[in-house]
Design a protein around this motif. Sequence first.
Motif, PDB file in Angstrom:
ATOM      1  N   ARG A 180     106.927 -11.666  74.623  1.00 42.65           N
ATOM      2  CA  ARG A 180     105.823 -11.014  73.925  1.00 42.65           C
ATOM      3  C   ARG A 180     104.667 -10.690  74.856  1.00 42.65           C
ATOM      4  O   ARG A 180     103.836  -9.833  74.554  1.00 42.65           O
ATOM      5  CB  ARG A 180     105.340 -11.902  72.776  1.00 42.65           C
ATOM      6  CG  ARG A 180     106.381 -12.105  71.692  1.00 42.65           C
ATOM      7  CD  ARG A 180     106.002 -13.227  70.745  1.00 42.65           C
ATOM      8  NE  ARG A 180     105.989 -14.528  71.408  1.00 42.65           N
ATOM      9  CZ  ARG A 180     105.770 -15.679  70.779  1.00 42.65           C
ATOM     10  NH1 ARG A 180     105.570 -15.671  69.459  1.00 42.65           N
ATOM     11  NH2 ARG A 180     105.792 -16.816  71.430  1.00 42.65           N
ATOM     12  N   ARG A 181     104.631 -11.378  75.999  1.00 43.16           N
ATOM     13  CA  ARG A 181     103.576 -11.127  76.979  1.00 43.16           C
ATOM     14  C   ARG A 181     104.169 -10.713  78.330  1.00 43.16           C
ATOM     15  O   ARG A 181     103.510 -10.807  79.363  1.00 43.16           O
ATOM     16  CB  ARG A 181     102.707 -12.390  77.128  1.00 43.16           C
ATOM     17  CG  ARG A 181     101.867 -12.635  75.875  1.00 43.16           C
ATOM     18  CD  ARG A 181     101.051 -13.907  75.977  1.00 43.16           C
ATOM     19  NE  ARG A 181     101.864 -15.094  75.742  1.00 43.16           N
ATOM     20  CZ  ARG A 181     102.198 -15.543  74.537  1.00 43.16           C
ATOM     21  NH1 ARG A 181     101.806 -14.890  73.459  1.00 43.16           N
ATOM     22  NH2 ARG A 181     102.915 -16.624  74.381  1.00 43.16           N
ATOM     23  N   PHE A 182     105.404 -10.254  78.314  1.00 46.84           N
ATOM     24  CA  PHE A 182     106.101  -9.868  79.529  1.00 46.84           C
ATOM     25  C   PHE A 182     105.340  -8.771  80.268  1.00 46.84           C
ATOM     26  O   PHE A 182     104.919  -7.778  79.692  1.00 46.84           O
ATOM     27  CB  PHE A 182     107.512  -9.381  79.192  1.00 46.84           C
ATOM     28  CG  PHE A 182     108.237  -8.768  80.355  1.00 46.84           C
ATOM     29  CD1 PHE A 182     108.770  -9.569  81.356  1.00 46.84           C
ATOM     30  CD2 PHE A 182     108.366  -7.389  80.458  1.00 46.84           C
ATOM     31  CE1 PHE A 182     109.439  -9.008  82.432  1.00 46.84           C
ATOM     32  CE2 PHE A 182     109.034  -6.821  81.528  1.00 46.84           C
ATOM     33  CZ  PHE A 182     109.564  -7.627  82.515  1.00 46.84           C
ATOM     34  N   ASP A 183     105.174  -8.956  81.563  1.00 51.32           N
ATOM     35  CA  ASP A 183     104.541  -7.972  82.442  1.00 51.32           C
ATOM     36  C   ASP A 183     105.416  -7.859  83.679  1.00 51.32           C
ATOM     37  O   ASP A 183     105.586  -8.830  84.415  1.00 51.32           O
ATOM     38  CB  ASP A 183     103.127  -8.421  82.808  1.00 51.32           C
ATOM     39  CG  ASP A 183     102.396  -7.413  83.686  1.00 51.32           C
ATOM     40  OD1 ASP A 183     103.033  -6.452  84.181  1.00 51.32           O
ATOM     41  OD2 ASP A 183     101.180  -7.583  83.885  1.00 51.32           O
ATOM     42  N   GLN A 199     104.889  -6.509  86.393  1.00 51.42           N
ATOM     43  CA  GLN A 199     104.091  -6.670  87.613  1.00 51.42           C
ATOM     44  C   GLN A 199     104.613  -5.782  88.745  1.00 51.42           C
ATOM     45  O   GLN A 199     104.642  -6.182  89.909  1.00 51.42           O
ATOM     46  CB  GLN A 199     104.080  -8.144  88.037  1.00 51.42           C
ATOM     47  CG  GLN A 199     103.521  -9.066  86.965  1.00 51.42           C
ATOM     48  CD  GLN A 199     103.644 -10.536  87.310  1.00 51.42           C
ATOM     49  OE1 GLN A 199     104.333 -10.916  88.250  1.00 51.42           O
ATOM     50  NE2 GLN A 199     102.979 -11.387  86.546  1.00 51.42           N
ATOM     51  N   GLU A 243     106.792  -3.792  70.468  1.00 50.81           N
ATOM     52  CA  GLU A 243     105.956  -4.010  71.648  1.00 50.81           C
ATOM     53  C   GLU A 243     106.767  -4.611  72.792  1.00 50.81           C
ATOM     54  O   GLU A 243     106.578  -4.243  73.957  1.00 50.81           O
ATOM     55  CB  GLU A 243     104.783  -4.928  71.297  1.00 50.81           C
ATOM     56  CG  GLU A 243     103.929  -5.363  72.473  1.00 50.81           C
ATOM     57  CD  GLU A 243     103.236  -4.209  73.199  1.00 50.81           C
ATOM     58  OE1 GLU A 243     102.755  -4.439  74.327  1.00 50.81           O
ATOM     59  OE2 GLU A 243     103.168  -3.101  72.646  1.00 50.81           O
ATOM     60  N   VAL A 244     107.687  -5.537  72.482  1.00 53.72           N
ATOM     61  CA  VAL A 244     108.535  -6.104  73.541  1.00 53.72           C
ATOM     62  C   VAL A 244     109.362  -5.007  74.200  1.00 53.72           C
ATOM     63  O   VAL A 244     109.490  -4.957  75.428  1.00 53.72           O
ATOM     64  CB  VAL A 244     109.446  -7.209  72.967  1.00 53.72           C
ATOM     65  CG1 VAL A 244     110.491  -7.631  73.998  1.00 53.72           C
ATOM     66  CG2 VAL A 244     108.619  -8.420  72.547  1.00 53.72           C
ATOM     67  N   THR A 245     109.916  -4.104  73.410  1.00 49.89           N
ATOM     68  CA  THR A 245     110.707  -3.012  73.972  1.00 49.89           C
ATOM     69  C   THR A 245     109.856  -2.137  74.886  1.00 49.89           C
ATOM     70  O   THR A 245     110.307  -1.716  75.962  1.00 49.89           O
ATOM     71  CB  THR A 245     111.318  -2.168  72.841  1.00 49.89           C
ATOM     72  OG1 THR A 245     112.184  -3.005  72.056  1.00 49.89           O
ATOM     73  CG2 THR A 245     112.118  -1.003  73.390  1.00 49.89           C
ATOM     74  N   ARG A 246     108.637  -1.852  74.468  1.00 48.97           N
ATOM     75  CA  ARG A 246     107.743  -1.069  75.327  1.00 48.97           C
ATOM     76  C   ARG A 246     107.514  -1.777  76.655  1.00 48.97           C
ATOM     77  O   ARG A 246     107.538  -1.139  77.722  1.00 48.97           O
ATOM     78  CB  ARG A 246     106.398  -0.847  74.619  1.00 48.97           C
ATOM     79  CG  ARG A 246     105.453   0.084  75.391  1.00 48.97           C
ATOM     80  CD  ARG A 246     104.056   0.058  74.799  1.00 48.97           C
ATOM     81  NE  ARG A 246     103.413  -1.228  75.015  1.00 48.97           N
ATOM     82  CZ  ARG A 246     102.878  -1.617  76.180  1.00 48.97           C
ATOM     83  NH1 ARG A 246     102.938  -0.835  77.253  1.00 48.97           N
ATOM     84  NH2 ARG A 246     102.317  -2.802  76.286  1.00 48.97           N
ATOM     85  N   ARG A 247     107.326  -3.081  76.626  1.00 44.27           N
ATOM     86  CA  ARG A 247     107.107  -3.834  77.856  1.00 44.27           C
ATOM     87  C   ARG A 247     108.365  -3.845  78.728  1.00 44.27           C
ATOM     88  O   ARG A 247     108.284  -3.700  79.956  1.00 44.27           O
ATOM     89  CB  ARG A 247     106.683  -5.266  77.518  1.00 44.27           C
ATOM     90  CG  ARG A 247     105.289  -5.364  76.928  1.00 44.27           C
ATOM     91  CD  ARG A 247     104.966  -6.775  76.447  1.00 44.27           C
ATOM     92  NE  ARG A 247     103.612  -6.887  75.946  1.00 44.27           N
ATOM     93  CZ  ARG A 247     102.546  -7.232  76.664  1.00 44.27           C
ATOM     94  NH1 ARG A 247     102.697  -7.533  77.954  1.00 44.27           N
ATOM     95  NH2 ARG A 247     101.348  -7.296  76.125  1.00 44.27           N
ATOM     96  N   LEU A 248     109.534  -4.021  78.095  1.00 48.67           N
ATOM     97  CA  LEU A 248     110.772  -4.043  78.864  1.00 48.67           C
ATOM     98  C   LEU A 248     111.028  -2.706  79.547  1.00 48.67           C
ATOM     99  O   LEU A 248     111.536  -2.652  80.681  1.00 48.67           O
ATOM    100  CB  LEU A 248     111.946  -4.387  77.951  1.00 48.67           C
ATOM    101  CG  LEU A 248     111.936  -5.769  77.290  1.00 48.67           C
ATOM    102  CD1 LEU A 248     113.173  -5.937  76.420  1.00 48.67           C
ATOM    103  CD2 LEU A 248     111.855  -6.873  78.330  1.00 48.67           C
ATOM    104  N   THR A 269     109.043  -0.737  80.909  1.00 45.94           N
ATOM    105  CA  THR A 269     108.281  -0.569  82.149  1.00 45.94           C
ATOM    106  C   THR A 269     109.006  -1.151  83.356  1.00 45.94           C
ATOM    107  O   THR A 269     108.682  -0.822  84.494  1.00 45.94           O
ATOM    108  CB  THR A 269     106.892  -1.227  82.043  1.00 45.94           C
ATOM    109  OG1 THR A 269     107.044  -2.658  81.937  1.00 45.94           O
ATOM    110  CG2 THR A 269     106.129  -0.707  80.828  1.00 45.94           C
TER     111      THR A 269
END
Length: 220
Positions: free
Chosen positions: A108-111, A113, A134-139, A141
């Motif tokens: 849920r807070r995956f970055d 980096q 939101e997790v999918t959006r972060r993944l 990246t």
Amino acid sequence: MSHHEHADQRQAATDYFEPEGWEQRYAGDAQTWSGHANPRLVELASTLTPGTALDVGCGEGGDVVWLAQQGWHATGADFSRNGLARAARHAELAGVADRVDWWQVDARRFDAQGRTFDLVTSHYLHPPDGGMVEVTRRLATAVAPGGHLLVVGHALHSMPGAHDGHDDQRTRAMFAVEDLLPALPADMEVLVAEERPRRLVREGRAVDVADVTLAARRRA
């Protein structure tokens, strides 16, 4: 959040979403999951040239070990320290420890980096209240140019109790593939966006279930 197959329905719903519940689940000696790679991952990864892979919500590391055995350099990420310790032991036993890395992080807070991978995959993560968008959006990246994203979840109608009108946190954590599509950036091409059938054994019986399956490729 569940990692492979369906989670134990006797566990309190809040335990699915926070590290403490999974630390307890992975604290004992008994293996929780089968150790086999998830079929949706096998379907996609078997068509790709091995490179670097990231599995978010890796649990005991079954998918990570399988990827390493196929020639990938795989990173397993999970929010449970005990789960990652089990995964590392499984990689050692499988003789692929030199091809894997581990990363303790909450999806849920995956970055990412700035790190990118040729394949980013996540199976059966179900953050509460629509959080998988939101997790999918972060993944996304973390997917390298030309790389692939694979997100798989339980279809709501496949979950025990889905038809009895019981609306708890776990039920509200389910998602449809259409929910995830807005999370993809414009430079990602959708390859698969559907429910796919799978057979598993539940309480000694063969049961047909469905996986919400999203596969996409970032344009090179």
